[in-house]
Design an enzyme around this catalytic site. Structure first.
Site, PDB file in Angstrom:
ATOM      1  N   GLU A  31       4.874   0.727 -21.471  1.00 44.95           N
ATOM      2  CA  GLU A  31       4.771   2.182 -21.373  1.00 44.95           C
ATOM      3  C   GLU A  31       3.743   2.722 -22.364  1.00 44.95           C
ATOM      4  OE1 GLU A  31       9.409   2.796 -19.909  1.00 44.95           O
ATOM      5  OE2 GLU A  31       8.819   3.338 -21.957  1.00 44.95           O
ATOM      6  N   THR A  44       0.879  -1.160   0.000  1.00 42.89           N
ATOM      7  CA  THR A  44       0.000   0.000   0.000  1.00 42.89           C
ATOM      8  C   THR A  44       0.921   1.216   0.000  1.00 42.89           C
ATOM      9  OG1 THR A  44      -0.141   0.150   2.419  1.00 42.89           O
ATOM     10  CG2 THR A  44      -1.807  -1.187   1.306  1.00 42.89           C
ATOM     11  N   HIS A  45       0.529   2.247  -0.728  1.00 44.84           N
ATOM     12  CA  HIS A  45       1.381   3.440  -0.894  1.00 44.84           C
ATOM     13  C   HIS A  45       2.732   3.079  -1.505  1.00 44.84           C
ATOM     14  CE1 HIS A  45      -1.515   5.553   1.717  1.00 44.84           C
ATOM     15  NE2 HIS A  45      -1.443   4.477   2.494  1.00 44.84           N
ATOM     16  N   LYS A  74     -17.708   8.794 -35.700  1.00 39.80           N
ATOM     17  CA  LYS A  74     -16.997   7.599 -36.155  1.00 39.80           C
ATOM     18  C   LYS A  74     -15.493   7.690 -35.932  1.00 39.80           C
ATOM     19  CE  LYS A  74     -19.661   8.247 -39.659  1.00 39.80           C
ATOM     20  NZ  LYS A  74     -20.822   8.737 -38.881  1.00 39.80           N
ATOM     21  N   SER A 120      17.961   0.525 -26.460  1.00 39.87           N
ATOM     22  CA  SER A 120      18.330   1.938 -26.522  1.00 39.87           C
ATOM     23  C   SER A 120      19.222   2.165 -27.730  1.00 39.87           C
ATOM     24  CB  SER A 120      19.068   2.336 -25.245  1.00 39.87           C
ATOM     25  OG  SER A 120      19.745   3.563 -25.412  1.00 39.87           O
ATOM     26  N   LYS A 171      20.633  -1.752 -22.390  1.00 39.14           N
ATOM     27  CA  LYS A 171      19.250  -1.472 -21.995  1.00 39.14           C
ATOM     28  C   LYS A 171      18.256  -2.470 -22.593  1.00 39.14           C
ATOM     29  CE  LYS A 171      17.807   1.478 -19.949  1.00 39.14           C
ATOM     30  NZ  LYS A 171      17.430   2.813 -20.425  1.00 39.14           N
ATOM     31  N   TYR A 203     -31.107  15.072 -36.319  1.00 40.34           N
ATOM     32  CA  TYR A 203     -29.759  14.843 -36.815  1.00 40.34           C
ATOM     33  C   TYR A 203     -29.085  16.173 -37.150  1.00 40.34           C
ATOM     34  CZ  TYR A 203     -25.799  13.198 -39.532  1.00 40.34           C
ATOM     35  OH  TYR A 203     -24.529  12.965 -39.985  1.00 40.34           O
ATOM     36  N   GLN A 255     -21.411  13.339 -37.727  1.00 41.80           N
ATOM     37  CA  GLN A 255     -20.511  12.624 -38.624  1.00 41.80           C
ATOM     38  C   GLN A 255     -19.180  12.318 -37.941  1.00 41.80           C
ATOM     39  OE1 GLN A 255     -20.175  13.652 -42.934  1.00 41.80           O
ATOM     40  NE2 GLN A 255     -18.166  14.433 -42.347  1.00 41.80           N
TER      41      GLN A 255
END
Length: 443
Positions: free
Chosen positions: A291, A156-157, A326, A278, A284, A318, A323
């Protein structure tokens, strides 16, 4: 050749920039399958009601089938000259079968036509979303079953709190996604009414059969108010909310995958297939897909806010503003579908480092709550037990000793109720076995 829809009323053609601004075929071409499906049902109803002949219906039906086949096979390209997918298909149909194609739009407006197209698309997208979430649940269950004994610190935290298993931890997300499935299913149930036959806003004078087209298209019934039928996009808003909520759950899980795969934690290892490197640091291995999952939730949120903002000031019925629905709908559906496929792959291929988890579970005085519970079960009031345990933890920190390493003689200085059985009581496996955790299955 695409027909000029407005030449009967207008003296001049639409300016090229206005046509580009007005045209939606660059986006709504994705509705071609459901548009043809809706048109086939409408034509079948017109024939059933005696509005078009058997011969005309046969030409329209086979003509629509040939257009669908050519689009699917890549033999028919969408024309940029068309205002939208609906006029493109109608123009192409008329070019292929002649005057019979001009009768397809009888007793129909583009307003109810696009409304039924969008609703059919949204229903299909909802079904796919549920199916994909069920697949994700099965992967989570597999990971949980493989890690029933993988002890880890619960937080927690983001501070070590109490011991749990990785199975229990990952199954928290299974519960979240189960509620997401329920939400989408509920929303889909409310989509099951057909707007086809509502016309522009005030139905039609033709003797049509809306119940027939509703059932033909898989709806439960027709919509009840024609003005609501063509100006309603609640179902799109609801699906976009559901997908945004799923995206939030994706983001939370992705954040933990990022943290837990770090060098500092090493709880899990993300497969190379779902990582990247990287351009300058050769050592890396970055959790880029996780992400991006975290970032994609922002796209899902913005689409939801976009459509709600677009709809908020529109009078009945309408308006051309609609339009734009979508763009929000298609982007959210596509973002969700690629995101869940990536997440499924990440979870299915990640390695859980259970030894490292157990090592970390022994740190941070994770069994302090159980020490307090031990004292309570020996007859102390909880607040007294809480104070004594806090004092013991403070001593342990000062001496760099875990609760398991402090000798019994020292414990007795804090309270005489401590006995040899205490060490069993704060053993991590014992603690987990004593936890009152529900077991459930997903089928």
């Amino acid at each position: 050749m695409v027909m000029d829809l407005y030449k009967g009323r207008f003296n001049n053609k639409t300016a090229s920039i206005a046509h580009e601004f007005n045209s939606s075929i660059g986006v709504d071409y994705k509705l071609y399958r459901v548009d043809i499906k809706g048109s086939k049902a409408h034509a079948k109803m017109l024939n059933k009601c005696g509005i078009i002949s058997d011969e005309e219906f046969t030409k329209i039906d086979s003509g629509l089938d040939s257009i669908l086949l050519d689009i699917e096979n890549g033999n028919l390209e969408f024309s940029k000259d068309a205002e939208d997918i609906h006029m493109f298909i109608e123009s192409e149909l008329t070019n292929r079968i002649g005057d019979a194609g001009k009768k397809l739009h009888t007793a129909r407006s583009r307003n109810d036509q696009v409304a039924v197209d969008v609703k059919l698309f949204t229903i299909e997208a909802s079904k796919r979303a549920i199916d994909l979430l069920v697949e994700l649940e099965r992967i989570i269950f597999k990971v949980a079953e493989e890690n029933l004994d993988s002890v880890m610190p619960g937080y927690t935290h983001l501070q070590i709190a109490q011991p749990v298993t990785f199975a229990h931890h990952i199954m928290a997300y299974a519960q979240m996604f189960l509620r997401d499935i329920s939400r989408i299913s509920d929303a889909r149930d409310r989509m099951m009414t057909s707007p086809l036959g509502a016309g522009a806003l005030a139905t039609t004078t033709y003797e049509i059969d809306r119940d027939f087209t509703a059932l033909e298209l898989g709806f439960k019934a027709p919509t009840l108010n024609s003005m609501d039928s063509v100006s309603d996009r609640d179902h799109v808003v609801e699906l976009l909310y559901c997908l945004a909520n799923v995206g939030m759950h994706f983001s939370r899980l992705a954040e933990e995958l990022i943290i837990y795969s770090s060098q500092e934690f090493k709880f899990i290892t993300i497969a190379d297939e779902y990582s990247s490197g990287s351009s300058i640091m050769p050592q890396k291995k970055n959790p880029d897909m996780a992400e991006l999952l975290r970032a994609k939730s922002a796209c899902l949120y913005s689409n939801l806010m976009g459509i709600m903002t677009m709809l908020k000031g529109i009078p009945l019925a309408y308006n051309k503003d609609m339009q734009e629905d979508k763009e929000y709908l298609f982007d959210s559906v596509e973002t969700f579908e690629i995101s869940i496929e990536v997440l499924k792959g990440m979870l299915d291929t990640m390695v859980v480092n259970s030894n490292r988890m157990r090592e970390m579970a022994h740190k941070g005085y994770i069994n302090a709550t159980d020490t307090a519970d031990y004292l309570v079960k020996k007859g102390l009031a909880f607040r007294d037990a809480y104070y004594i345990t806090g004092s013991i933890v403070k001593y342990g920190i000062s001496e760099n000793l875990s609760l398991n390493e402090i000798p019994l003689e020292k414990y007795k200085e804090f309270s005489e109720v401590f006995e040899e059985d205490y060490y069993k009581f704060i053993d991590l496996d014992y603690i987990l076995n004593e936890r009152k955790v529900f077991w459930w299955s997903f089928s």
